[in-house]
Scaffold this motif. Sequence first.
Motif, PDB file in Angstrom:
ATOM      1  N   THR A   1     -44.986 -35.273  -2.225  1.00  0.00           N
ATOM      2  CA  THR A   1     -43.924 -35.471  -0.988  1.00  0.00           C
ATOM      3  C   THR A   1     -42.666 -34.892  -1.093  1.00  0.00           C
ATOM      4  O   THR A   1     -42.329 -34.166   0.075  1.00  0.00           O
TER       5      THR A   1
ATOM      6  N   THR B   1     -43.708 -31.445   0.600  1.00  0.00           N
ATOM      7  CA  THR B   1     -43.845 -31.519   1.909  1.00  0.00           C
ATOM      8  C   THR B   1     -42.441 -31.600   2.669  1.00  0.00           C
ATOM      9  O   THR B   1     -42.177 -30.945   3.822  1.00  0.00           O
ATOM     10  N   GLN B   2     -41.461 -32.396   2.008  1.00  0.00           N
ATOM     11  CA  GLN B   2     -40.052 -32.495   2.749  1.00  0.00           C
ATOM     12  C   GLN B   2     -39.210 -31.048   2.605  1.00  0.00           C
ATOM     13  O   GLN B   2     -38.805 -30.748   3.590  1.00  0.00           O
TER      14      GLN B   2
ATOM     15  N   ASP C   1     -41.240 -29.066   5.313  1.00  0.00           N
ATOM     16  CA  ASP C   1     -40.417 -29.487   6.831  1.00  0.00           C
ATOM     17  C   ASP C   1     -39.175 -29.003   6.806  1.00  0.00           C
ATOM     18  O   ASP C   1     -38.654 -28.377   8.058  1.00  0.00           O
TER      19      ASP C   1
END
Length: 241
Positions: free
Chosen positions: A48, A51-52, A55
């Motif tokens: 996570t 992924t953050q 992004d």
Amino acid sequence: MKNNNPQKRGVLSRKYFIILIVCIMTGFIIGYSYNLSKDNHQITSSSTLYTQQQDAYREELIEQQERNKELAEELDGILGTIRKYEKEYATHEEHYDEMVKEAERLRILMGELPVTGKGVSVTLRDDDFTGAENPNDYIVHESHVFNVINELKISGAEAIAINGQRLKTNSFISCNGPVITIDGNQYPAPFVIEAVGNQDGLIGALGINGGVFDQLLNDNIVVTVEKKEHIVMPSITKGNL
């Protein structure tokens, strides 16, 4: 009462051993499951977080690309303005040179600047008077001088002088008997008219058929024309050479 049955005690020992083994295995399974769950949670958290971060990087990259686009457009605008200024400067510079040349030409015509160069000299003399006709028909008049001066101006003469006196754009010339007056100064004949300019052009304009020379000859005026390789004309200001 003590239980002295050896067989019974052996059965109990095996049960306790089995229970112990089960407890140990259960504890191991529980511990393993906990660790596995913990690792899965860490992996999930790491995934996570990755992924953050991805992004965030993607958004930052997009922002940088947009900013680069804005800067490129701003640079194009600045370059366009510079090209516009350069073009205007070149145009103004060209016009400036033209205006300077025109101003210099006008100052020369007004007699404010001294002039040196090639040109022509036109001498007007009175013809010999025989006594049978009117003597005024054999002398140079102001109209003759005007005709020569006007033709020289039309033919591109840069500067004109009569008997050494530089003419202005508004010079006053009058005839009084055998002399002419130029801006208050009197000069007797012969009248030497000098002009700085293209020699062939000036002489050609004066000598065309039916032109100034033919008119002067018809009026009994003696005309002499010659080329001058070096004519010096002072300005109208006294002492300014």
